[in-house]
Write an enzyme that holds these catalytic residues in place. Structure first.
Site, PDB file in Angstrom:
ATOM      1  N   HIS A 160       0.831  -1.199   0.000  1.00  0.00           N
ATOM      2  CA  HIS A 160       0.000   0.000   0.000  1.00  0.00           C
ATOM      3  C   HIS A 160       0.871   1.258   0.000  1.00  0.00           C
ATOM      4  O   HIS A 160       1.792   1.382   0.807  1.00  0.00           O
ATOM      5  CB  HIS A 160      -0.891   0.039   1.250  1.00  0.00           C
TER       6      HIS A 160
ATOM      7  N   TYR B 248       3.045   2.277  13.701  1.00  0.00           N
ATOM      8  CA  TYR B 248       3.456   3.303  12.753  1.00  0.00           C
ATOM      9  C   TYR B 248       2.823   4.658  13.083  1.00  0.00           C
ATOM     10  O   TYR B 248       1.676   4.752  13.476  1.00  0.00           O
ATOM     11  CB  TYR B 248       3.183   2.908  11.302  1.00  0.00           C
TER      12      TYR B 248
END
EC number: 1.1.1.133
Length: 473
Positions: free
Chosen positions: A71, A134
């Site tokens: 992605h 993240y």
């Protein structure tokens, strides 16, 4: 899993531009371990960007072989592991020469990676109970541009530790397109405001082949609107060049002109600075020699105290102060601008051709600045990543008075320069039938700071010859 403890904080460049592998110090004992997963001051010192994270996400994976990706999103991402271990693969899906480049690495709690906007992420868990963490510097939006790549794409040929037919993959990830069918992530855009003015036209000409540059005239964006913070998806922009300004110097001395000048030259700049800071945009703001009173006998450098004489100068000085509040900003101070539009050079050339003998001020000193060279200086500062701050930008050469320049224009266009007579500023004001703004007598700007970045602008005299040749022909 064996974690390497107490190694020094360090970054390593990878085969993908901007993708940085980060070695993290992890401190452990019999109780467990501790690490500073993101420590802004220390990480900036070893080369990471101050990317301004706004969200922290955790993806927990309970089984070995869980595979996710590939992605690419229009934001920066800082990836680390809290527990467990992953095999990570990153593919550059940005428009440009590195499109399709691949980098792979194993991450454990002692290794992180900074992933720039448009570089696609994917990973495969190598241990049970792996927590993938993240930070991102934008919120998810349905209007953002996303790109996806198939995990099994033959072109990038990622060597997954566990074969893809033996792991858990979502149906959506399994059906992403091959590289040949991927839509690249375009660069963050540059927005040029005031694109119909003299400098705006020079910027249009300089960047005419750049698909990532958006040009906006007066009707394209209302800088005085309270809705400016939501007028664009600002995270899609990297640079705003503010060449918009209220430049009717004399009308600014009237009640209506004063309101308009403050709204455009000061208040709107404060709004732009706030937008730029919030969205990590570099703001380039164009200012004027009118921020000084012109009483100095020396050239004005960037640290000279502001002392504007009239409303226009006051609003430009306020705009300078507002622009400097942006976290990434360049303030470009210039003078006596000449470009594609109505200006002093064209006026004098027209008077010469029509047989009119002008009286021109002979006690104001400065240098002409051609719009093409202001545009070039802006590009240079951005490309060179020069330190943020204020820069004087004019053409070079001996300072001249307006009368000197007028006589040169007459001569270059084949007319008698003696047709130009001199007048003092006070005499010129006395002849005026409408409000006239005070002008600085000394508009000469020191160029040492600009020249220290590696750019020396052309001589004003050379630019004038070329400008008149094109204009007259």
């Amino acid at each position: 899993m064996s974690i390497e403890f107490s190694k020094p904080l360090a970054t390593t460049e990878t085969t993908i531009p901007g993708l940085l592998l980060v070695q993290l110090p992890v401190h452990g004992d019999s109780r467990g371990w501790f690490k500073e997963n993101w420590q802004r001051e220390k990480m900036l010192a070893v080369g990471l960007e101050d990317f301004g994270p706004v969200q922290n996400n955790i993806s927990f994976n309970d089984a070995v072989g869980t595979t996710r990706g590939i992605h690419a999103e229009p934001w920066d991402k800082y990836v680390s592991v809290a527990t467990g271990r992953i095999f990570g693969a990153w593919v550059d899906l940005r428009e440009g020469p590195s499109f399709g480049a691949v980098f792979t690495a194993e991450l454990d709690p002692s290794v992180a990676i900074f992933v720039p906007r448009g570089v696609a992420n994917s990973y495969q868990t190598l241990e049970e109970n792996t927590a993938y963490v993240y930070l991102v510097n934008d919120h998810w939006s349905p209007d953002a541009q996303y790109s996806f790549l198939n995990l099994a794409d033959e072109t990038v040929n990622i060597e997954w530790p566990i074969p893809l037919d033996q792991v858990e993959i979502s149906e959506k990830d399994r059906n992403h397109p091959r590289l040949a069918d991927v839509t690249p992530i375009t660069p963050r855009k540059t927005l040029v405001l005031g694109a119909d003015g003299q400098l705006g036209r020079a910027l249009r000409d300089m960047w005419k082949d750049r698909a990532d540059v958006e040009f906006v005239g007066r009707s394209g964006l209302d800088l005085t609107s309270d809705d400016l913070p939501t007028a664009r998806r600002w995270k899609d922009y990297a640079i705003i060049v503010n060449a918009a300004a209220y430049t009717a110097v004399d009308i600014a001395e009237t009640p209506g002109g004063r309101i308009a000048a403050w709204a455009i030259n000061a208040t709107s700049v404060a709004r732009l600075a706030a937008v730029a800071t919030k969205h990590d945009i570099t703001l380039v703001h164009v200012s004027s020699d009118y921020v000084f009173d012109g009483t100095s006998t020396a050239e004005y450098d960037e640290s000279a105290p502001l002392a504007p004489l009239g409303v226009y100068g006051q609003t430009k000085a306020a705009g300078d102060i507002a622009a400097a509040t942006a976290s990434r900003s360049y303030v470009i101070r210039t003078s006596w601008v000449i470009g594609d539009g109505n200006n002093f050079v064209r006026t004098m050339a027209s008077l010469a051709e029509r047989g009119i003998n002008p009286r021109v001020v002979d006690d104001q000193f400065g240098r002409l600045t051609f719009a093409v060279d202001i545009a070039a200086a802006i590009k240079h500062l951005l490309d060179a990543r020069a330190p943020y701050g204020t820069y004087n930008v004019t053409n070079t050469g001996e300072p001249q008075t307006w009368a000197n320049i007028a006589r040169t224009i007459f001569e270059l266009t084949g007319h008698d320069p003696n047709r130009v007579s001199s007048v003092t500023t006070d005499e010129y004001f006395a002849m005026a039938s409408t409000p006239v703004a005070p002008r600085p007598r000394n508009s000469v700007l020191d160029l040492a700071k600009l020249e220290s970045t590696g750019l020396i602008p052309p001589l004003a005299s050379d630019r004038l010859v070329a400008y008149l040749k094109v204009d007259v022909d």
